[in-house]
Write a protein that holds these residues in place. Structure first.
Motif, PDB file in Angstrom:
ATOM      1  N   ALA A 127       0.833  -1.205   0.000  1.00 19.65           N
ATOM      2  CA  ALA A 127       0.000   0.000   0.000  1.00 19.65           C
ATOM      3  C   ALA A 127       0.868   1.255   0.000  1.00 19.65           C
ATOM      4  CB  ALA A 127      -0.922  -0.004   1.211  1.00 19.65           C
ATOM      5  N   GLY A 128       1.928   1.264   0.796  1.00 18.48           N
ATOM      6  CA  GLY A 128       2.793   2.441   0.850  1.00 18.48           C
ATOM      7  C   GLY A 128       3.374   2.774  -0.507  1.00 18.48           C
ATOM      8  N   SER A 129       3.867   1.758  -1.224  1.00 14.69           N
ATOM      9  CA  SER A 129       4.468   2.020  -2.532  1.00 14.69           C
ATOM     10  C   SER A 129       3.406   2.451  -3.539  1.00 14.69           C
ATOM     11  CB  SER A 129       5.213   0.782  -3.034  1.00 14.69           C
ATOM     12  OG  SER A 129       4.323  -0.249  -3.379  1.00 14.69           O
ATOM     13  N   GLN A 130       2.222   1.837  -3.478  1.00 14.19           N
ATOM     14  CA  GLN A 130       1.180   2.172  -4.446  1.00 14.19           C
ATOM     15  C   GLN A 130       0.618   3.570  -4.222  1.00 14.19           C
ATOM     16  OE1 GLN A 130       0.306   0.136  -7.153  1.00 14.19           O
ATOM     17  NE2 GLN A 130       2.218  -0.712  -6.406  1.00 14.19           N
ATOM     18  N   ILE A 131       0.443   3.956  -2.956  1.00 14.23           N
ATOM     19  CA  ILE A 131      -0.088   5.296  -2.665  1.00 14.23           C
ATOM     20  C   ILE A 131       0.890   6.357  -3.149  1.00 14.23           C
ATOM     21  CG2 ILE A 131      -0.640   6.895  -0.784  1.00 14.23           C
ATOM     22  CD1 ILE A 131      -1.712   4.407   0.764  1.00 14.23           C
ATOM     23  N   LEU A 132       2.177   6.136  -2.885  1.00 16.62           N
ATOM     24  CA  LEU A 132       3.180   7.107  -3.319  1.00 16.62           C
ATOM     25  C   LEU A 132       3.232   7.185  -4.842  1.00 16.62           C
ATOM     26  CD1 LEU A 132       5.243   9.079  -2.181  1.00 16.62           C
ATOM     27  CD2 LEU A 132       6.948   7.268  -2.298  1.00 16.62           C
ATOM     28  N   GLN A 133       3.146   6.027  -5.496  1.00 14.97           N
ATOM     29  CA  GLN A 133       3.138   6.028  -6.959  1.00 14.97           C
ATOM     30  C   GLN A 133       1.925   6.776  -7.492  1.00 14.97           C
ATOM     31  OE1 GLN A 133       3.477   2.129  -8.676  1.00 14.97           O
ATOM     32  NE2 GLN A 133       5.698   2.155  -8.590  1.00 14.97           N
ATOM     33  N   PHE A 141      -4.701   4.059   6.931  1.00 11.57           N
ATOM     34  CA  PHE A 141      -4.943   4.196   5.496  1.00 11.57           C
ATOM     35  C   PHE A 141      -4.230   3.073   4.743  1.00 11.57           C
ATOM     36  CE2 PHE A 141      -3.918   7.256   1.724  1.00 11.57           C
ATOM     37  CZ  PHE A 141      -4.849   6.607   0.930  1.00 11.57           C
ATOM     38  N   LYS A 142      -2.967   2.853   5.064  1.00  6.51           N
ATOM     39  CA  LYS A 142      -2.204   1.805   4.382  1.00  6.51           C
ATOM     40  C   LYS A 142      -2.784   0.418   4.669  1.00  6.51           C
ATOM     41  CE  LYS A 142       2.325   2.264   4.737  1.00  6.51           C
ATOM     42  NZ  LYS A 142       3.636   2.620   5.350  1.00  6.51           N
ATOM     43  N   ARG A 143      -3.173   0.167   5.925  1.00  6.49           N
ATOM     44  CA  ARG A 143      -3.718  -1.153   6.246  1.00  6.49           C
ATOM     45  C   ARG A 143      -4.998  -1.414   5.439  1.00  6.49           C
ATOM     46  NH1 ARG A 143      -2.988  -4.200  10.652  1.00  6.49           N
ATOM     47  NH2 ARG A 143      -0.851  -3.484  10.276  1.00  6.49           N
ATOM     48  N   CYS A 144      -5.884  -0.420   5.404  1.00  8.93           N
ATOM     49  CA  CYS A 144      -7.144  -0.607   4.680  1.00  8.93           C
ATOM     50  C   CYS A 144      -6.890  -0.726   3.164  1.00  8.93           C
ATOM     51  CB  CYS A 144      -8.094   0.561   4.957  1.00  8.93           C
ATOM     52  SG  CYS A 144      -8.679   0.643   6.658  1.00  8.93           S
ATOM     53  N   TYR A 145      -6.044   0.129   2.627  1.00  9.22           N
ATOM     54  CA  TYR A 145      -5.720   0.110   1.199  1.00  9.22           C
ATOM     55  C   TYR A 145      -5.093  -1.236   0.824  1.00  9.22           C
ATOM     56  CZ  TYR A 145      -3.913   1.885  -3.290  1.00  9.22           C
ATOM     57  OH  TYR A 145      -3.634   2.076  -4.630  1.00  9.22           O
ATOM     58  N   GLY A 146      -4.186  -1.712   1.676  1.00 14.40           N
ATOM     59  CA  GLY A 146      -3.519  -2.981   1.393  1.00 14.40           C
ATOM     60  C   GLY A 146      -4.474  -4.146   1.412  1.00 14.40           C
ATOM     61  N   VAL A 147      -5.388  -4.180   2.392  1.00  9.28           N
ATOM     62  CA  VAL A 147      -6.347  -5.284   2.464  1.00  9.28           C
ATOM     63  C   VAL A 147      -7.317  -5.234   1.283  1.00  9.28           C
ATOM     64  CG1 VAL A 147      -8.210  -6.290   3.838  1.00  9.28           C
ATOM     65  CG2 VAL A 147      -6.137  -5.474   4.971  1.00  9.28           C
ATOM     66  N   LEU A 148      -7.703  -4.023   0.874  1.00 12.01           N
ATOM     67  CA  LEU A 148      -8.583  -3.900  -0.298  1.00 12.01           C
ATOM     68  C   LEU A 148      -7.929  -4.474  -1.557  1.00 12.01           C
ATOM     69  CD1 LEU A 148     -10.101  -0.319   0.148  1.00 12.01           C
ATOM     70  CD2 LEU A 148     -11.363  -2.471   0.092  1.00 12.01           C
ATOM     71  N   ASN A 149      -6.608  -4.437  -1.594  1.00 12.52           N
ATOM     72  CA  ASN A 149      -5.870  -4.974  -2.749  1.00 12.52           C
ATOM     73  C   ASN A 149      -5.189  -6.295  -2.416  1.00 12.52           C
ATOM     74  OD1 ASN A 149      -5.821  -2.716  -4.993  1.00 12.52           O
ATOM     75  ND2 ASN A 149      -5.612  -1.682  -3.017  1.00 12.52           N
TER      76      ASN A 149
END
Length: 494
Positions: free
Chosen positions: A27-33, A211-219
């Protein structure tokens, strides 16, 4: 007059590495991208001519260089505002997938304050009077940007968080949730099903970490966890879904190690400095983007999981027995496309180790490859309780295949390396090096791998002993890289 505008977004490594789970890392890498891509697209839509990245839809670049005709200061201000708004929209889109009762448990005021202060945005610009002045203008704008980043803004900290626990993933922020109320929390996936967030009772997450935990689980359908990656060394078809319902603490893993690969190009600053004009630099940008796309096909081919691939940077998780082959293929792809060299570090780590520690081990391995002369591969073994062991070799001198084959064909066992090390350590410096070599061959003769090449002496005994100890280190690492399950070694040790 045209200007060169350079923009840098962050934080990068600290933000990505603040992760307890692989999904957090992804999630961290995807959000930054996503934020970086949005900045590039905003500039492109405003008429800026992008140089790096050349393609507004390219992934990975957290640094942007563009030629602009409008007021560069105003454009930088507008870009920052657009990126900040995109961050808040991403947060809203993600948190909205939580059940209403969970959303109501978030300290929204503190979350909004943290989101508003999270992003690091730096910009600098320099005049570009004519195309021929590009090299000088680019150097000037890069110097200005480096100076601006060195003069960071240090706003007074007013989180109004007295008595509020700090986030374990980023202690500079206070928690926005009480984890005791989130033990069974889940989030709704695109197919209507729900997946647990697995928030521990001690995880007082701040807004960015939540935010990262939720974003990561969604993906999570795209994410491969460390335990599954370790399992893929002996069962390549293993998938994360099959582990749901397992009691992680009571099921031993027959081969519990995985590999984390970090790689980037050598002397990229010099390569960029050789670009005489914006078009040449755009050409290099497209070449690097092509490499990043190819890297995203190479890693899955080796049953790995690509965390990040942008420009000349790669971060991936791999089964241990695929790490060397994947690293070699990445190096070849970089050499073929970019006409440059790549340095890579591979850390072999236990799946139960904290992810932040394992990531640092991989980055340290990459530094070892750089410090070893670049254009090299460093492999570092980090066992639980043992001292780390690192072997650095240039790409054209790699000698892993023979050792891996010997282990995989059961021609040598883990006892061989230890027997050889005992021999070398007991050998005195005033004894003959050629006799030590013969004694080592005698030990090898008792194994099935009679043809295995043991380094021969080329100098005095102290030097030869060091060379043999490096060979022993490589033997020890090779056993883990072979992916052989522990029970397959049992009873066969010499």
């Amino acid at each position: 007059m045209s200007h060169l505008l350079s923009i840098s977004l962050g934080p990068v490594q600290d933000f990505i590495a603040a992760a307890r789970r692989t999904a957090d890392l992804y999630a961290g890498s995807q959000i930054l991208q996503e934020l970086s891509k949005h900045a590039a697209q905003f500039l492109h839509n405003k008429g800026a001519q992008l140089i790096f990245p050349a393609d507004p839809n390219a992934d990975g670049a957290n640094k942007i260089l563009a030629e602009v005709k409008d007021d560069p200061k105003q454009l930088a201000v507008e870009t920052k505002k657009a990126v900040q708004e995109r961050l808040l929209r991403l947060w809203d889109e993600t948190i909205r997938k939580l059940p209403a009762e969970q959303r109501n448990l978030i300290d929204q005021a503190r979350a909004q304050e943290q989101l508003g202060r999270f992003l690091e945005f730096y910009a600098a610009w320099a005049p570009l009077p004519k195309k021929e002045a590009y090299k000088e203008a680019r150097l000037q704008v890069e110097r200005l940007l480096a100076g601006r980043k060195a003069l960071r803004d240090f706003a007074p900290t007013q989180q109004h968080d007295a008595g509020v626990p700090k986030s374990p993933l980023d202690p500079s922020w206070a928690a926005v949730i009480d984890p005791r109320q989130w033990a069974t929390a889940s989030i709704r996936l695109a197919d209507g099903s729900h997946r647990p967030l697995r928030i521990k009772p001690t995880e007082h997450l701040d807004a960015i970490s939540l935010f990262k935990r939720c974003y990561g689980v969604l993906n999570s359908d795209k994410v491969v966890d460390t335990r599954t990656m370790a399992r893929r060394s002996w069962r390549p078809e293993a998938e994360p879904d099959e582990r749901y319902g397992e009691d992680d603490d009571h099921i031993p893993e027959p081969q519990p190690y995985l590999a984390i690969l970090v790689a980037d190009g050598d002397r990229m600053g010099e390569l960029i400095a050789r670009q005489d004009d914006p078009d040449a630099h755009r050409g290099l940008s497209k070449t690097l983007d092509d490499f990043a796309k190819e890297a995203r096909t190479i890693v899955p081919k080796h049953r790995g999981f690509m965390v990040y691939s942008g420009g000349d940077d790669v971060l991936a998780l791999l089964p241990v027995n695929q790490a060397i082959a994947c690293a070699k293929e990445l190096s070849e792809a970089f050499r073929h496309r970019v006409k440059g060299t790549l340095s890579a570090g591979v850390a072999i780590v236990h799946y139960r180790e904290p992810l932040s520690v394992s990531l640092q081990n991989a980055r340290d391995a990459e530094k070892a490859a750089k410090n070893g002369g670049r254009n090299a591969l460093a492999v570092a073994l980090h066992t639980r309780g043992g001292s780390p062991v690192t072997v650095v070799q240039p790409w054209n001198e790699l000698s892993w295949d023979e050792l891996l084959e010997a282990y995989q064909n059961r021609q040598i066992t883990r006892g061989f390396a230890h027997e050889l090390r005992d021999l070398v350590q007991e050998w005195q410096d005033d004894m003959r090096a050629d006799y030590l070599h013969k004694e080592a061959l005698r030990v090898l003769a008792r194994k099935e791998a009679h043809d295995l090449r043991i380094p021969a002496p080329t100098s005095d005994t102290p030097t030869y002993r060091k060379a043999l100890l490096r060979f022993v280190d490589q033997l020890i690492i090779a056993r883990f890289l072979s992916g052989i399950r522990e029970e397959e070694h049992a009873g066969k040790s010499a």
